[in-house]
Design an enzyme around this catalytic site. Structure first.
Site, PDB file in Angstrom:
ATOM      1  N   ASP A  73       0.795  -1.250   0.000  1.00  0.00           N
ATOM      2  CA  ASP A  73       0.000   0.000   0.000  1.00  0.00           C
ATOM      3  C   ASP A  73       0.824   1.297   0.000  1.00  0.00           C
ATOM      4  O   ASP A  73       0.489   2.245   0.731  1.00  0.00           O
ATOM      5  CB  ASP A  73      -0.958   0.003   1.205  1.00  0.00           C
ATOM      6  CG  ASP A  73      -1.905  -1.181   1.216  1.00  0.00           C
ATOM      7  OD1 ASP A  73      -1.866  -2.003   0.281  1.00  0.00           O
ATOM      8  OD2 ASP A  73      -2.676  -1.304   2.189  1.00  0.00           O
ATOM      9  N   GLU A 118      -4.647  -0.873  -1.194  1.00  0.00           N
ATOM     10  CA  GLU A 118      -5.941  -0.910  -0.505  1.00  0.00           C
ATOM     11  C   GLU A 118      -6.878   0.036  -1.249  1.00  0.00           C
ATOM     12  O   GLU A 118      -6.576   1.227  -1.389  1.00  0.00           O
ATOM     13  CB  GLU A 118      -5.796  -0.469   0.958  1.00  0.00           C
ATOM     14  CG  GLU A 118      -7.131  -0.508   1.708  1.00  0.00           C
ATOM     15  CD  GLU A 118      -7.026  -0.083   3.178  1.00  0.00           C
ATOM     16  OE1 GLU A 118      -5.901   0.097   3.676  1.00  0.00           O
ATOM     17  OE2 GLU A 118      -8.085   0.081   3.817  1.00  0.00           O
ATOM     18  N   LYS A 148      -6.885  -4.791  -2.898  1.00  0.00           N
ATOM     19  CA  LYS A 148      -7.477  -5.467  -1.739  1.00  0.00           C
ATOM     20  C   LYS A 148      -8.442  -4.537  -1.006  1.00  0.00           C
ATOM     21  O   LYS A 148      -8.147  -3.359  -0.812  1.00  0.00           O
ATOM     22  CB  LYS A 148      -6.370  -5.944  -0.792  1.00  0.00           C
ATOM     23  CG  LYS A 148      -5.527  -4.823  -0.187  1.00  0.00           C
ATOM     24  CD  LYS A 148      -4.370  -5.406   0.607  1.00  0.00           C
ATOM     25  CE  LYS A 148      -3.538  -4.376   1.327  1.00  0.00           C
ATOM     26  NZ  LYS A 148      -4.210  -3.577   2.334  1.00  0.00           N
ATOM     27  N   LYS A 199      -7.480  -4.780   5.219  1.00  0.00           N
ATOM     28  CA  LYS A 199      -6.145  -4.430   5.703  1.00  0.00           C
ATOM     29  C   LYS A 199      -5.164  -5.551   5.349  1.00  0.00           C
ATOM     30  O   LYS A 199      -4.036  -5.296   4.963  1.00  0.00           O
ATOM     31  CB  LYS A 199      -6.165  -4.175   7.216  1.00  0.00           C
ATOM     32  CG  LYS A 199      -7.142  -3.070   7.654  1.00  0.00           C
ATOM     33  CD  LYS A 199      -6.924  -1.765   6.927  1.00  0.00           C
ATOM     34  CE  LYS A 199      -7.882  -0.675   7.416  1.00  0.00           C
ATOM     35  NZ  LYS A 199      -7.905   0.478   6.493  1.00  0.00           N
ATOM     36  N   VAL A 225       3.385   0.466   4.062  1.00  0.00           N
ATOM     37  CA  VAL A 225       2.711   1.238   5.112  1.00  0.00           C
ATOM     38  C   VAL A 225       1.269   0.745   5.302  1.00  0.00           C
ATOM     39  O   VAL A 225       0.681   0.197   4.378  1.00  0.00           O
ATOM     40  CB  VAL A 225       2.702   2.740   4.738  1.00  0.00           C
ATOM     41  CG1 VAL A 225       4.127   3.258   4.671  1.00  0.00           C
ATOM     42  CG2 VAL A 225       1.973   3.036   3.433  1.00  0.00           C
ATOM     43  N   THR A 226       0.724   0.980   6.519  1.00  0.00           N
ATOM     44  CA  THR A 226       1.428   1.392   7.709  1.00  0.00           C
ATOM     45  C   THR A 226       1.843   0.159   8.492  1.00  0.00           C
ATOM     46  O   THR A 226       1.197  -0.881   8.410  1.00  0.00           O
ATOM     47  CB  THR A 226       0.552   2.304   8.619  1.00  0.00           C
ATOM     48  OG1 THR A 226      -0.601   1.549   9.049  1.00  0.00           O
ATOM     49  CG2 THR A 226       0.111   3.556   7.904  1.00  0.00           C
ATOM     50  N   CYS A 242      -1.820  -2.310   7.802  1.00  0.00           N
ATOM     51  CA  CYS A 242      -1.843  -3.268   6.688  1.00  0.00           C
ATOM     52  C   CYS A 242      -0.598  -4.148   6.612  1.00  0.00           C
ATOM     53  O   CYS A 242      -0.681  -5.302   6.174  1.00  0.00           O
ATOM     54  CB  CYS A 242      -2.084  -2.527   5.379  1.00  0.00           C
ATOM     55  SG  CYS A 242      -3.769  -1.869   5.301  1.00  0.00           S
ATOM     56  N   GLN A 257       9.069 -13.561  21.290  1.00  0.00           N
ATOM     57  CA  GLN A 257       8.671 -14.959  21.512  1.00  0.00           C
ATOM     58  C   GLN A 257       9.294 -15.894  20.469  1.00  0.00           C
ATOM     59  O   GLN A 257       8.652 -16.812  19.955  1.00  0.00           O
ATOM     60  CB  GLN A 257       7.140 -15.096  21.487  1.00  0.00           C
ATOM     61  CG  GLN A 257       6.422 -14.176  22.472  1.00  0.00           C
ATOM     62  CD  GLN A 257       4.930 -14.406  22.466  1.00  0.00           C
ATOM     63  OE1 GLN A 257       4.459 -15.501  22.768  1.00  0.00           O
ATOM     64  NE2 GLN A 257       4.180 -13.376  22.136  1.00  0.00           N
TER      65      GLN A 257
HETATM   66  N1  TIU Z   1      -2.502   0.442   4.317  1.00  0.00           N
HETATM   67  C1  TIU Z   1      -2.919   0.686   5.560  1.00  0.00           C
HETATM   68  O1  TIU Z   1      -2.167   0.515   6.514  1.00  0.00           O
HETATM   69  N2  TIU Z   1      -4.208   1.184   5.723  1.00  0.00           N
HETATM   70  C2  TIU Z   1      -4.599   2.002   6.750  1.00  0.00           C
HETATM   71  O2  TIU Z   1      -5.755   2.393   6.832  1.00  0.00           O
HETATM   72  N3  TIU Z   1      -3.630   2.367   7.645  1.00  0.00           N
HETATM   73  C3  TIU Z   1      -3.760   3.248   8.680  1.00  0.00           C
HETATM   74  O3  TIU Z   1      -2.822   3.338   9.475  1.00  0.00           O
HETATM   75  N4  TIU Z   1      -4.855   3.973   8.796  1.00  0.00           N
END
Ligand code: TIU
Length: 228
Positions: A24, A72, A129, A132, A157-158, A162, A202
């Site tokens: 993303d 996304e 997609k 997430k 990200v993030t 995701c 872990q």
């Molecule tokens: N790609 C992804 O991480 N989608 C999000 O909505 N991330 C947020 O941190 N909001």
């Protein structure tokens, strides 16, 4: 076999069965005026991941190793967007609303495209997609089976949304997963740090983490590509 200096211990992979998955790296998350900013986030944090992700892309391309990009987004009629996702919270603009980069998080709109520095090349797999996680409601699993992938290197990200969701899914599907530390960012630096720590805790409960230099050094030692 290539060995990367990683946490919680060395990450090993076969060059013939590794793939990079870039999650993303879209304008909607990284640039002002997109989905990330409508949620109230300071999007400047995510800029830090662009350069390292581009470096990782260049390395994989030079080695001839597969690259997969995810985005996304939702269909223009929002039929794949659960109302619970669209109505959650009090964003300044909701998914599907018109913003400065087109309709927020809608497939084909300027904001849903990947930033130019990390743009897919022709022939690279791009997975759209609605969730997430990149395995949910996509054909990612069968694409990886076609490629013969066993090990996944993660960027994008993030970190805690995701990237982590997809890494957890991939781990459950049986893949060995390595997240490159500089090639991922969060709107919340503390969440990035916590996510990196929980992935390798872990005994590698979700997978491994490693700095970019460690991955580059390992690939260079392998001597298989132009960048070696
Ligand atoms: N790609 C992804 O991480 N989608 C999000 O909505 N991330 C947020 O941190 N909001």
């Amino acid at each position: 076999m290539i060995t990367v200096d990683a946490k919680p211990f060395a990450f090993t992979f076969e060059p013939g069965s590794v793939a990079l998955i870039v999650i993303d790296m879209q304008r909607d998350f990284i640039e002002p005026g997109g989905f990330g900013e409508t949620l109230g986030n300071d999007v400047s944090h995510l800029q830090r991941a662009v350069g390292p992700t581009a470096e990782l892309l260049a390395l994989f391309r030079a080695e001839g190793w597969p690259v997969i990009h995810t985005r996304e987004n939702h269909l223009p009629d929002l039929s794949d967007c659960p109302p619970a996702k669209r109505t959650r919270g009090t964003p300044s603009l909701r998914i599907g609303d018109e913003g400065p980069m087109g309709r927020i998080l809608i497939r084909g709109e300027p904001g849903a495209s990947i930033v130019p520095e990390c743009a897919p090349l022709s022939g690279e797999t791009v997975i759209d997609k609605p969730g997430k996680g990149a395995f949910y409601a996509t054909d990612l699993r069968s694409r990886l089976e076609e490629l013969g992938t066993m090990s996944l290197v993660f960027a994008g990200v993030t970190t805690e949304v995701c990237v982590q969701t997809t890494m957890r899914e991939a781990n459950d599907h049986g893949y060995d997963c390595l997240l490159i530390e500089e090639a991922t960012e969060s709107y919340f630096p503390g969440f990035k740090a916590a996510t990196l720590a929980m992935i390798s805790a872990q005994g590698g409960i979700v997978g491994w983490t490693a700095p970019l230099w460690a991955f580059k050094a390992a690939a260079a030692k392998s001597g298989t590509g132009e960048m070696a």
